[in-house]
Design an enzyme around this catalytic site. Structure first.
Site, short mmCIF file in Angstrom:
data_model
loop_
_atom_site.label_atom_id
_atom_site.label_comp_id
_atom_site.label_asym_id
_atom_site.label_seq_id
_atom_site.Cartn_x
_atom_site.Cartn_y
_atom_site.Cartn_z
N ALA A 1 0.83 -1.21 0.00
CA ALA A 1 0.00 0.00 0.00
C ALA A 1 0.86 1.25 0.00
CB ALA A 1 -0.93 -0.02 1.20
N ASP B 1 9.89 2.25 0.11
CA ASP B 1 8.58 2.23 -0.56
C ASP B 1 8.38 3.49 -1.40
OD1 ASP B 1 8.11 -0.16 0.74
OD2 ASP B 1 7.13 0.82 2.44
P1 ATP Z 1 13.15 1.40 4.64
O1 ATP Z 1 13.24 -0.08 4.97
O2 ATP Z 1 13.62 2.29 5.76
O3 ATP Z 1 11.87 1.79 4.02
P2 ATP Z 1 15.08 0.67 2.66
O4 ATP Z 1 16.12 0.04 3.57
O5 ATP Z 1 14.22 -0.22 1.86
O6 ATP Z 1 14.21 1.70 3.49
P3 ATP Z 1 17.07 2.54 1.79
O7 ATP Z 1 18.15 2.01 0.92
O8 ATP Z 1 17.43 2.80 3.23
O9 ATP Z 1 15.79 1.62 1.63
O10 ATP Z 1 16.52 3.92 1.22
C1 ATP Z 1 15.80 4.02 0.00
C2 ATP Z 1 16.08 5.37 -0.59
O11 ATP Z 1 15.67 6.38 0.35
C3 ATP Z 1 17.55 5.66 -0.87
O12 ATP Z 1 17.90 5.18 -2.15
C4 ATP Z 1 17.60 7.17 -0.73
O13 ATP Z 1 17.17 7.79 -1.93
C5 ATP Z 1 16.56 7.47 0.34
N1 ATP Z 1 17.18 7.57 1.68
C6 ATP Z 1 17.15 6.65 2.66
N2 ATP Z 1 17.81 7.07 3.75
C7 ATP Z 1 18.28 8.29 3.45
C8 ATP Z 1 19.06 9.31 4.15
N3 ATP Z 1 19.50 9.07 5.39
N4 ATP Z 1 19.34 10.45 3.51
C9 ATP Z 1 18.90 10.69 2.25
N5 ATP Z 1 18.17 9.79 1.54
C10 ATP Z 1 17.87 8.61 2.12
O1 RIB Z 2 8.47 -0.36 4.46
C1 RIB Z 2 7.81 0.18 5.57
C2 RIB Z 2 6.62 -0.68 5.91
O2 RIB Z 2 7.09 -1.96 6.29
C3 RIB Z 2 5.82 -0.19 7.08
O3 RIB Z 2 4.78 0.69 6.69
C4 RIB Z 2 5.31 -1.46 7.71
O4 RIB Z 2 3.94 -1.62 7.61
C5 RIB Z 2 6.07 -2.61 7.03
O5 RIB Z 2 5.29 -3.28 6.13
#
Ligand code: ATP
Ligand code: RIB
Length: 310
Positions: free
Chosen positions: A45, A253
Site C-alpha cells: 500500500a 517504498d
Molecule cells: P526502509 O526499509 O527504511 O523503508 P530501505 O532500507 O528499503 O528503506 P534505503 O536504501 O534505506 O531503503 O533507502 C531508500 C532510498 O531512500 C535511498 O535510495 C535514498 O534515496 C533514500 N534515503 C534513505 N535514507 C536516506 C538518508 N538518510 N538520507 C537521504 N536519503 C535517504
Molecule cells: O516499508 C515500511 C513498511 O514496512 C511499514 O509501513 C510497515 O507496515 C512494514 O510493512
C-alpha cells in the site's frame, strides 16, 4: 477513459503502530519513548500511495481483515484516488499490523504480523486478470504469498517490478519472471551470499541481473542507489541529496512507488534520470515522520542528475 498508464500493486496493507524513542532498544531492554502514532502502512500500500501521490493511475489488489482497521484502510486507499475494486475483506482474520520503533537518528526496526495479507490468493489474481494483463507496471513485494505474486507476474504483459522485501531467499521462480528487481543492501547481501557495499556493488548487481531481470537496483540509504541495466550493460551509482533524516520508515517504498511511476510516465528519459528522481522522492520522505504521510505530492524533473559509471 483516461489514457494514463496503469500502475497495479499486488501486495500488503498493514496498520503501523509506531513508537519514537531516543534510540532503538537492545534485546531485553525497556526504553522510555517520546511519542506513539497509529498510521496506514504495509509495503504494498505504501508503494501504491507513493505512486498515487505522484499522479499515477493506481490499483490495489490486496486483502484486509474484517475488523475496524480493514474498513478504515479501504477508506484510506480511496482518499488517495486508488482503485479498490480488487481490495477484498477476509472474514475472521485481522488486518495486517506492523510494530515499528523509530530512533531519533531516523533508524527503525519493524516486526509485521501479516494477518489478512497471508490470504491474498490465486483466485484474487484470477478475478483481477484483465487488469493485471493490461497493467503497464505491476509491483509486488514479499509481505503477501509468493505464489500469488508468481501467478500475477505470469499474467502481466507490462513491467514486473519486484521489491524483494522483507527478504526470503527461496524466490528463484519470482526472480526469473521479474523485469525490474529492487532491494536494499541487507536484502541484496542475503540474495548474493556476501556482504554488499558500495565497493563490491557492481559484482552484486551483476549477480542479481543474472537471476533473470533486465534492471537490478540496490538502494543504499543516504548513499542513494546503484543499478545495472542489461539494455546498455552499464552499472551506475546515483548519489543522493544530503538531508537530515527524521524517520526513514518507508523510504524504500517511496523509492519503489516513484520508480514505477516514472518508468511508465517518463519512458523517454534515460534510466539514470528516472532512478535519480526516485532517489529524490525517497530522500524527501525521510525528512518527514511517518510513511504515506511523508511521500511528496509532486515531483519536477531537471536535467542535471549526478551519476557515476562504475
Ligand atoms: P526502509 O526499509 O527504511 O523503508 P530501505 O532500507 O528499503 O528503506 P534505503 O536504501 O534505506 O531503503 O533507502 C531508500 C532510498 O531512500 C535511498 O535510495 C535514498 O534515496 C533514500 N534515503 C534513505 N535514507 C536516506 C538518508 N538518510 N538520507 C537521504 N536519503 C535517504
Ligand atoms: O516499508 C515500511 C513498511 O514496512 C511499514 O509501513 C510497515 O507496515 C512494514 O510493512
Amino acid at each position: 477513459m483516461s489514457s494514463l498508464p496503469k500502475i497495479v500493486v499486488v501486495g500488503s496493507c498493514c496498520v503501523d503502530f509506531t513508537t519514537y524513542a531516543p534510540r532503538l532498544p537492545n534485546p531485553g531492554e525497556t526504553l522510555h519513548g517520546t511519542k506513539f502514532t497509529t498510521s496506514f502502512g504495509g509495503k504494498g500500500a505504501n508503494q501504491c500511495v507513493a505512486a498515487a501521490k505522484l499522479g499515477g493511475k493506481t490499483y490495489m489488489i490486496c486483502r484486509v481483515g474484517d475488523d475496524d482497521w480493514g474498513v478504515k484502510y479501504i477508506e484510506n486507499l480511496k482518499s488517495f484516488g486508488i482503485d479498490v475494486t480488487h481490495t477484498k475483506t477476509t472474514r475472521d482474520i485481522t488486518t495486517g499490523i506492523a510494530q515499528i520503533s523509530v530512533a531519533s537518528n531516523g533508524e527503525n526496526q519493524i516486526v509485521i504480523v501479516p494477518g489478512a495479507n497471508n490470504h491474498l490468493n490465486n483466485s484474487d489474481i484470477q478475478d483481477a486478470q484483465e487488469l493485471i494483463k493490461n497493467a503497464d507496471v505491476l509491483i509486488s513485494q514479499l509481505e503477501t504469498p509468493d505464489d500469488t505474486t508468481y501467478q500475477a507476474f505470469k499474467l502481466c504483459n507490462g513491467i514486473k517490478l519486484l521489491n524483494a522485501a522483507p527478504m526470503r531467499t527461496d524466490i528463484k521462480s519470482l526472480l526469473e519472471l521479474c523485469t525490474v528487481l529492487c532491494v536494499n543492501e541487507p536484502e541484496a547481501s542475503q540474495l548474493v551470499g556476501f556482504e554488499v557495499n558500495l565497493s563490491n556493488i557492481k559484482l552484486a548487481l551483476k549477480e542479481l541481473l543474472d537471476t533473470g531481470c533486465k534492471l537490478a537496483i540496490i538502494t543504499l540509504g543516504d548513499k542513494g542507489a546503484a543499478y545495472f541495466s542489461s539494455d546498455d550493460n552499464q552499472c551506475i551509482h546515483i548519489p543522493c541529496e544530503k538531508v537530515k533524516p527524521v524517520d526513514t520508515t518507508g523510504a524504500g517504498d517511496a523509492f519503489v512507488g516513484a520508480l514505477a511511476t516514472f518508468l511508465v510516465t517518463q519512458k523517454d528519459r534515460p534510466i539514470h534520470q528516472i532512478i535519480g528522481a526516485a532517489c529524490d522522492v525517497a530522500s524527501k520522505s525521510v525528512t518527514i515522520e511517518g510513511t504515506q504521510t511523508s511521500f511528496p505530492n509532486k515531483y519536477t524533473f531537471h536535467e542535471n542528475y549526478n551519476y557515476i559509471v562504475l
